[in-house]
Design an enzyme around this catalytic site. Structure first.
Site, PDB file in Angstrom:
ATOM      1  N   HIS A 263     -59.214  -8.462  -8.381  1.00 22.12           N
ATOM      2  CA  HIS A 263     -60.291  -9.294  -8.845  1.00 22.12           C
ATOM      3  C   HIS A 263     -60.756  -9.956  -7.331  1.00 22.12           C
ATOM      4  CE1 HIS A 263     -62.141 -12.443 -11.155  1.00 22.12           C
ATOM      5  NE2 HIS A 263     -62.481 -12.903 -10.035  1.00 22.12           N
ATOM      6  N   GLU A 264     -59.831 -10.459  -6.481  1.00 21.21           N
ATOM      7  CA  GLU A 264     -60.520 -10.995  -5.350  1.00 21.21           C
ATOM      8  C   GLU A 264     -60.979  -9.893  -4.098  1.00 21.21           C
ATOM      9  OE1 GLU A 264     -61.074 -13.904  -5.321  1.00 21.21           O
ATOM     10  OE2 GLU A 264     -59.695 -14.400  -7.083  1.00 21.21           O
TER      11      GLU A 264
HETATM   12 ZN   LIG Z   1     -63.687 -14.515  -9.208  1.00 17.72          ZN
END
Ligand SMILES: [Zn+2]
Length: 165
Positions: free
Chosen positions: A131-132
């Site tokens: 996600h990051e």
């Molecule tokens: Zn995020």
């Protein structure tokens, strides 16, 4: 320090490599201390610099391995077929949707002391890292959603903006 909310245009920007000199290292320590405070207050497990308006390639995590700082990360290996996972983002507070993620990922990065590291993550930590990493390339998890689901999240965000939260 404020978390930018989607669809803030800065969230679409590609973050640039973070410098590794002593001054940059000192600035990083201060920056991440503040970011951990913001992330904790918001109840998150990961936060990228771009989400607080800093287009530098680093993010912080607290996803089962304690507080971690990951600078200039690179994916080395993703393992296993993607599986559906419930996911949210501090830039879309209160919005949770299914996103398909690899169950395991191995990355290289510099830690908060600018020491090169390699780690293999599974579960929530693997999900948060994937996600990051997307944030650092100007992407956000809602881009994985079907148009109708993305529209619902956008509607909720517009409503939140209107109500001044
Ligand atoms: Zn995020």
């Amino acid at each position: 320090m404020k978390i930018l909310l989607w669809p803030h245009p800065t969230l679409k920007e590609v973050s640039q490599p973070y410098p590794t000199d002593d001054l940059a290292k000192a600035l990083l320590q201060r920056r991440v201390t503040e970011m951990f405070g913001v992330m904790k207050a918001a109840g998150g497990v990961g936060l990228s610099a771009v989400q607080v308006g800093d287009l530098s390639r680093f993010f912080i995590l607290d996803a089962g391995n304690g507080p971690e700082v990951l600078v200039n990360p690179h994916t080395l290996i993703t393992t296993g077929d993607r599986v559906p996972m419930m996911e949210g983002c501090l830039s879309t507070p209160g919005q949770f949707e299914i996103v398909w993620r690899h169950p395991e990922v191995t990355i290289s990065y510099l830690d908060g002391n600018m020491v090169p590291q390699t780690t293999t993550a599974t579960g929530l930590r693997a999900q948060a890292i994937q996600h990051e990493l997307e944030h650092l390339d100007g992407h956000i998890f809602v881009e994985h959603l079907k148009a109708a689901d993305r529209g619902r999240v956008l509607g909720a965000m517009m409503k939140m903006k209107k109500s001044g939260k």
